[in-house]
Enzyme design. Structure first.
Site, PDB file in Angstrom:
ATOM      1  CD  GLN A 115      -2.432   1.149   2.802  1.00 40.70           C
ATOM      2  OE1 GLN A 115      -1.851   0.609   3.742  1.00 40.70           O
ATOM      3  NE2 GLN A 115      -3.573   1.775   2.944  1.00 40.70           N
ATOM      4  CB  SER A 118       2.113   6.847   4.631  1.00 38.35           C
ATOM      5  OG  SER A 118       0.981   6.280   5.218  1.00 38.35           O
ATOM      6  CB  SER A 150       3.277  -3.052   5.626  1.00 40.25           C
ATOM      7  OG  SER A 150       3.053  -2.144   6.662  1.00 40.25           O
ATOM      8  CD  GLU A 233      -4.666   0.411   6.472  1.00 41.91           C
ATOM      9  OE1 GLU A 233      -4.950   1.346   5.706  1.00 41.91           O
ATOM     10  OE2 GLU A 233      -3.511   0.169   6.859  1.00 41.91           O
TER      11      GLU A 233
END
Ligand SMILES: Cc1cc2nc3c(=O)[nH]c(=O)nc-3n(C[C@H](O)[C@H](O)[C@H](O)COP(=O)(O)OP(=O)(O)OC[C@H]3O[C@@H](n4cnc5c(N)ncnc54)[C@H](O)[C@@H]3O)c2cc1C
Length: 438
Positions: A115, A118, A150, A233
């Site tokens: 993902q 950020s 991650s 999420e």
């Protein structure tokens, strides 16, 4: 009534699955072959809709399916952010062609995703992101940096949010792309955590390329698509989900698709470890056993803490049942995904504090690898110690990832309770004109 009706349905589902496993599970298949069977039949991610390689089951029934596969002794489905986030997002916003490409690869474990949301300057304020995608014919050129990614080191594809229009208010100029991570313009660097592991990474995109066909949900519509990803999420993490570390790892980089499936089935009784740590029931049991073993259960404050932890776990279970009953009745419990995530933060903090209270000064010793773990076992005679210190060190993460505790409260305050928002011009002024940290 609704719960009883659903219970009947879920036992039917488990019966149907068990019959299918008896016919189809073969430990001599490769992981890739087995996941193809499981995924194409709809058992890998059964909460997905039927047109997206699922069976349209509720989350609770999907968990029962996973448990039934484990009980049967077969290798579980591919796990991680691909299944948890990318697949339901693409199933919701993608075209059938995109579903048949991307979701198929996910449920069969062929590809792993990360993902890429950020950025160093955009975490809680995700819509302030500055990764840029510029059109070049029917392709896009992407430049920018992502952080805290991650599984970036084992990902074949990334869910990347990039700004495609700077002259409209910030939420309106974002696009959600499926980015191929195997290209010279993408560099992945590991980030070491205080647990000693490097489960997340930072990702640099320098003239990375992505095609028009990899836009999910339409150009400049990425905020709506990202909200779907974030909703899954929160719901997944609040339920204790996340990247399972048991079983086999999906995708091409982990190189497990060609291995014998039977060799990767976790030994009976061995629980899979999750990104959020153990499930709350597992943690409570572990801490209770630990307290009994060390005699700490005689301490009334520890007993009280354990009772509190157990109660939080039960409240979470009841809340899931409320959500399930509400869905069966065609309604929702507003804000529950955020409440569940906040509850998970409380559970991990309390587990950290209780674990450290129980082990006392030994909690200051942490093993960073298997060799150190063996040395620590030998020196202290406390083989459970790494589980406690690992849990304590990791406890800082769940209250941050998937949106911090403060952000969950803001969302519920503003969107559920209708409290006034902080005044700003985000919604009206073009992003290019907003003040930024440089
Ligand atoms: C273990 C882990 C894994 C992660 N994995 C991923 C991943 O795979 N992909 C990805 O894209 N991201 C990932 N993240 C990033 C995560 O989503 C962000 O860390 C998170 O959204 C917070 O952003 P930030 O770190 O920039 O903190 P900031 O946004 O800078 O926040 C700093 C502090 O200010 C508070 N704050 C900020 N704004 C407000 C406000 N408006 N009101 C009240 N308080 C506020 C925050 O609550 C926090 O306490 C991961 C993070 C962790 C810890």
């Amino acid at each position: 009534m609704a719960i009883a009706a659903d219970a009947t349905k879920s036992s039917d589902v488990v019966d149907e699955l068990t019959a299918w496993l008896e016919e189809n599970w073969d430990p001599d298949l490769t992981v890739g072959e087995w996941w193809e069977r499981l995924g194409l039949e709809g058992w890998a991610a059964p909460s997905l809709p039927e047109n997206a390689y699922g069976k349209g089951l509720s989350r609770n029934d999907a968990v029962r399916v996973q448990e039934a596969i484990a009980r049967f002794g077969a290798l579980g489905p591919p796990s991680g952010l691909s299944v948890l986030l990318a697949a339901p997002t693409i199933a919701t916003h993608g075209t059938q062609e995109q579903i048949d490409l991307f979701v198929r690869e996910i449920v069969t474990g062929q590809k792993a995703w990360c993902q890429l949301f950020s950025e160093p300057g955009a975490g809680s304020d995700l819509a302030g992101l500055t990764t840029r995608a510029v059109a070049d014919g029917d392709e896009w050129i992407v430049n920018g940096q992502k952080v805290w990614t991650s599984g970036g080191h084992v990902a074949d594809l990334g869910m990347v949010l990039a700004r495609t229009n700077w002259d409209v208010p910030k939420h309106q100029g974002i696009t959600w792309f499926a980015l191929d991570m195997h290209q010279p313009g993408v560099e992945v660097r590991p980030l070491r955590e205080m647990t000693g592991r490097a489960l997340f990474t930072e990702v640099f995109m320098n003239d990375a390329r992505v095609g028009d066909g990899a836009i999910i949900g339409g150009r400049n519509n990425g905020w709506a698509v990202a909200n779907t990803t974030l909703m899954y999420e929160r719901a997944g993490l609040g339920a204790g989900g996340g990247g399972s570390e048991g079983g086999a790892v999906p995708g091409t980089i982990a190189r497990q698709l060609g291995k014998r499936a039977g060799d990767l089935v976790p030994a009976a009784g061995r629980r899979t470890r999750r990104r959020g740590g153990e499930s709350s029931t597992g943690t409570t049991k572990l801490l209770m056993e630990l307290a009994k073993g060390t005699g700490a259960d005689a301490d009334p404050t520890i007993r009280q803490g354990l009772a509190h932890l157990y109660t939080l776990g039960e409240l979470g279970r009841f809340n899931s049942l409320r959500v399930k009953a509400a869905r069966a009745a065609g309604t929702e419990v507003p804000g529950m995904a955020n409440v569940s995530k906040l509850a998970m933060s409380d559970i991990v903090r309390l587990s950290r504090d209780l674990g450290l209270q129980i082990v006392g000064p030994f909690g200051m010793l942490h093993a960073y690898d298997e060799k150190e773990r063996a040395a620590l076992d030998a020196a202290t005679g406390k083989p459970f110690l790494p589980a406690v210190t690992e849990m304590a060190l990791f406890a800082q993460a769940p209250p941050i990832y998937g949106g911090t505790d403060q952000i969950q409260r803001n969302i519920n305050g503003e969107r559920v309770l209708g409290l006034p928002k902080e005044p700003n011009e985000d919604k009206t002024r073009p992003f290019s004109e907003l003040p930024k940290n440089t």
